[in-house]
Design a protein around this motif. Structure first.
Motif, PDB file in Angstrom:
ATOM      1  N   ALA A   7      20.161 -25.280 -25.491  1.00  0.00           N
ATOM      2  CA  ALA A   7      20.440 -26.543 -26.000  1.00  0.00           C
ATOM      3  C   ALA A   7      20.938 -27.486 -24.512  1.00  0.00           C
ATOM      4  N   MET A   8      21.897 -26.694 -23.574  1.00  0.00           N
ATOM      5  CA  MET A   8      22.252 -27.520 -22.507  1.00  0.00           C
ATOM      6  C   MET A   8      21.080 -27.553 -21.553  1.00  0.00           C
ATOM      7  N   VAL A   9      20.204 -26.739 -21.200  1.00  0.00           N
ATOM      8  CA  VAL A   9      19.063 -26.940 -20.285  1.00  0.00           C
ATOM      9  C   VAL A   9      18.316 -28.349 -20.584  1.00  0.00           C
ATOM     10  N   HIS A  10      17.900 -28.389 -22.061  1.00  0.00           N
ATOM     11  CA  HIS A  10      17.153 -29.532 -22.399  1.00  0.00           C
ATOM     12  C   HIS A  10      17.868 -30.972 -22.713  1.00  0.00           C
ATOM     13  N   VAL A  11      19.334 -30.728 -22.984  1.00  0.00           N
ATOM     14  CA  VAL A  11      19.978 -32.057 -23.038  1.00  0.00           C
ATOM     15  C   VAL A  11      19.916 -32.728 -21.707  1.00  0.00           C
ATOM     16  N   TYR A  12      19.971 -31.995 -20.612  1.00  0.00           N
ATOM     17  CA  TYR A  12      19.803 -32.590 -19.157  1.00  0.00           C
ATOM     18  C   TYR A  12      18.365 -33.060 -19.092  1.00  0.00           C
ATOM     19  N   GLU A  13      17.517 -32.001 -19.464  1.00  0.00           N
ATOM     20  CA  GLU A  13      16.035 -32.368 -19.100  1.00  0.00           C
ATOM     21  C   GLU A  13      15.658 -33.659 -19.369  1.00  0.00           C
ATOM     22  N   LEU A  14      15.806 -33.968 -21.001  1.00  0.00           N
ATOM     23  CA  LEU A  14      15.425 -35.013 -21.659  1.00  0.00           C
ATOM     24  C   LEU A  14      16.475 -36.092 -21.563  1.00  0.00           C
ATOM     25  N   SER A  15      17.357 -36.054 -21.075  1.00  0.00           N
ATOM     26  CA  SER A  15      18.193 -37.296 -20.759  1.00  0.00           C
ATOM     27  C   SER A  15      17.620 -38.005 -19.589  1.00  0.00           C
ATOM     28  N   ILE A  16      16.901 -37.485 -18.565  1.00  0.00           N
ATOM     29  CA  ILE A  16      16.406 -37.878 -17.596  1.00  0.00           C
ATOM     30  C   ILE A  16      15.443 -39.094 -17.807  1.00  0.00           C
ATOM     31  N   PRO A  17      14.482 -38.972 -18.887  1.00  0.00           N
ATOM     32  CA  PRO A  17      13.580 -40.060 -19.053  1.00  0.00           C
ATOM     33  C   PRO A  17      14.091 -41.283 -19.607  1.00  0.00           C
ATOM     34  N   ILE A  18      15.441 -41.266 -20.399  1.00  0.00           N
ATOM     35  CA  ILE A  18      16.236 -42.266 -20.919  1.00  0.00           C
ATOM     36  C   ILE A  18      16.875 -43.003 -19.730  1.00  0.00           C
ATOM     37  N   LEU A  19      17.319 -42.039 -18.714  1.00  0.00           N
ATOM     38  CA  LEU A  19      17.896 -42.760 -17.710  1.00  0.00           C
ATOM     39  C   LEU A  19      16.776 -43.507 -16.629  1.00  0.00           C
ATOM     40  N   MET A  20      16.105 -42.960 -16.915  1.00  0.00           N
ATOM     41  CA  MET A  20      14.706 -43.605 -15.949  1.00  0.00           C
ATOM     42  C   MET A  20      14.364 -45.131 -16.381  1.00  0.00           C
ATOM     43  N   THR A  21      14.567 -45.419 -17.618  1.00  0.00           N
ATOM     44  CA  THR A  21      14.386 -46.946 -18.264  1.00  0.00           C
ATOM     45  C   THR A  21      15.388 -47.927 -17.570  1.00  0.00           C
ATOM     46  N   VAL A  22      16.776 -47.224 -17.172  1.00  0.00           N
ATOM     47  CA  VAL A  22      17.697 -47.866 -16.345  1.00  0.00           C
ATOM     48  C   VAL A  22      17.344 -48.017 -15.092  1.00  0.00           C
ATOM     49  N   TRP A  23      16.704 -46.734 -14.579  1.00  0.00           N
ATOM     50  CA  TRP A  23      16.553 -46.773 -12.924  1.00  0.00           C
ATOM     51  C   TRP A  23      15.471 -47.714 -12.586  1.00  0.00           C
ATOM     52  N   LEU A  24      14.478 -48.028 -13.624  1.00  0.00           N
ATOM     53  CA  LEU A  24      12.981 -48.636 -13.221  1.00  0.00           C
ATOM     54  C   LEU A  24      13.508 -50.052 -12.966  1.00  0.00           C
ATOM     55  N   LEU A  25      14.463 -50.595 -13.819  1.00  0.00           N
ATOM     56  CA  LEU A  25      14.995 -51.985 -13.640  1.00  0.00           C
ATOM     57  C   LEU A  25      16.096 -52.183 -12.539  1.00  0.00           C
ATOM     58  N   GLU A  26      16.923 -51.275 -12.342  1.00  0.00           N
ATOM     59  CA  GLU A  26      18.116 -51.165 -11.490  1.00  0.00           C
ATOM     60  C   GLU A  26      17.624 -51.291  -9.988  1.00  0.00           C
ATOM     61  N   PHE A  27      16.582 -50.298  -9.809  1.00  0.00           N
ATOM     62  CA  PHE A  27      16.282 -50.173  -8.456  1.00  0.00           C
ATOM     63  C   PHE A  27      15.037 -50.819  -8.243  1.00  0.00           C
ATOM     64  N   SER A  28      14.500 -51.545  -9.129  1.00  0.00           N
ATOM     65  CA  SER A  28      13.101 -52.577  -8.932  1.00  0.00           C
ATOM     66  C   SER A  28      12.198 -51.729  -8.136  1.00  0.00           C
ATOM     67  N   THR A  29      11.795 -50.519  -8.897  1.00  0.00           N
ATOM     68  CA  THR A  29      10.615 -49.734  -8.332  1.00  0.00           C
ATOM     69  C   THR A  29       9.547 -49.558  -9.306  1.00  0.00           C
TER      70      THR A  29
END
Length: 427
Positions: free
Chosen positions: A17-39
């Motif tokens: 469970a812990m491995v995949h908590v981190y693995e699949l939190s990354i796509p959610i964080l990506m939605t923020v990074w796409l805007l914050e870092f204008s990439t």
């Protein structure tokens, strides 16, 4: 299940469970990074592929370490390393910092699957049920990671959310040192009374032969492992990995677009980026979490299916279904909210029902003393080769469309299904 089976499965359910908590939190964080870092999606997909790629590449040396040091040690190191990586992520100043932190996460997480699946294969007598419960816990993490991350991002900056996400793995690493079980109970029983390798502190799941201690030994064991059957399995799981990573990495963003289109005619503007509801809740993130939650049932069915049919035969059915779902996903999503929800449920259920089948197939085409190495190679394929799926999907989305992306994924599944037919048909 007997007590030893329950102890092993409970330990690994937490780790998985812990491995995949981190693995699949990354796509959610990506939605923020796409805007914050204008990439662009192409650049960020490539950056994220660094961590996901190491998640797979590290599985091979991880498998060797499992055969030498045992699963418990590797799972605990994995948990501690993942927690530390998210602390680093919380301090990342930009895209390069994110890439470095995700690289640490990928290396730490890479040892989990060879360690955990070797432990189930060698220690759990009810192997199919063990794979099922193990997979269900992974899906609980897969669904919980995006859900918890989405909730945290409602009230916190992403850096604070990342720091809070580090705590559970660090705690689980400490707890994991105290769990007691015999890690070779199943294979010892199969060998009809051979001496157990259990030790006073709860057992060491090394084989006694140990991992190869030279390059020549490693190459010799690898050649012995790569029979024609195992080589086919390796290619099949590589293609499955490309599909898995390719579809999940950008799905939160795609679901947002589909939701906007699906509801726009009924409630114009309700999911627009500047609407009050969109500012308060990331509804696409919740739909994504729901899709992943459905996978829990798929994991259970896949695990029980391994007890009813040969797992390689089951792969043909599920891979064919994944190809069909990929072809139908965008047309179904464009039918409206009902079509989007139906397509999402079908994808979530089927995508994860295949995992116990692939794990049981790997066990079928390997031997107990090389299980760490066999799972190392195959998870190198699933998460290492598969990590290219993020870059492929990001590139297709940047220069083509979501429809083309899903057709590319359908091609991966179709070729994998054809190879599974070849695998079953072998004399």
């Amino acid at each position: 299940m007997e007590r030893n089976d329950r102890s092993i499965v409970a330990f690994l359910m937490v780790g998985h469970a812990m491995v995949h908590v981190y693995e699949l939190s990354i796509p959610i964080l990506m939605t923020v990074w796409l805007l914050e870092f204008s990439t662009t999606a192409a650049l960020l997909g490539t950056v994220v592929s660094v961590g996901y790629g190491l998640f797979g590449v590290g599985a091979l040396p991880g498998g060797l370490l499992v055969d030498r040091y045992g699963s418990r040690t590797l799972v605990v190191v994995c948990l501690a390393g993942m927690g530390a990586s998210f602390l680093l992520l919380s301090a990342a100043p930009g895209i390069i910092g994110i890439a470095l932190a995700l690289g640490v996460w990928g290396l730490s997480a890479s040892v989990y699957h060879p360690a955990g699946l070797t432990l189930i294969s060698n220690g759990v007598s009810e192997r199919g049920r063990g794979f099922a419960y193990h997979g269900m816990a992974g899906n609980a993490g897969i669904a919980g990671g995006p859900l918890v991350t989405a909730i945290l991002l409602v009230v916190l900056e992403w850096q604070t959310a990342a720091a809070l996400l580090a705590a559970p793995a660090l705690f689980a690493a400490v707890v994991g040192l105290r769990i007691d079980f015999d890690p070779r109970a199943a294979v010892d029983a199969e060998e009809d009374g051979s001496d157990s390798l259990e030790t006073a502190d709860g057992g060491d799941d090394t084989t006694g032969r140990g991992a190869p201690d030279s390059l020549a030994g490693f190459l010799a064991e690898s050649r012995a492992l790569f029979t024609a059957g195992f080589a086919l399995v390796f290619v099949i799981v590589s293609l499955d990995g490309l599909y898995y990573r390719g579809v999940l990495t950008f799905l939160p963003d795609l679901l947002g677009d589909f939701l906007t289109a699906a509801v726009g005619d009924v409630r114009p503007g309700i999911f627009a980026p500047d609407s009050p509801l969109a500012e308060e809740f990331d509804l696409a993130g919740y739909l994504y979490a729901g899709l992943l939650t459905v996978g829990i049932a798929g994991q259970y069915l896949g695990g029980r299916l391994t007890e009813r049919v040969e797992p390689d035969r089951g792969l043909i059915l599920v891979l064919s279904a994944l190809a069909a779902i990929a072809v139908a996903f965008v047309p179904a999503a464009r039918l409206g909210l009902g079509g989007l929800l139906a397509a999402s449920v079908a994808l979530g259920f089927t995508l994860f029902s295949i995992q116990p089948l692939t794990q049981a197939t790997i066990a079928k085409y390997s031997v107990p003393d090389s299980r760490g190495l066999s799972f190392g190679y195959t998870y190198l394929a699933i998460f290492g080769v598969g990590a290219l799926g993020a870059a492929i999907s990001g590139t297709v989305l940047t220069y083509a469309s979501a429809s083309v992306m899903f057709l590319v994924l359908a091609g991966f599944a179709t070729v994998a299904a054809a190879l599974a037919v070849v695998l079953v048909a072998r004399p």
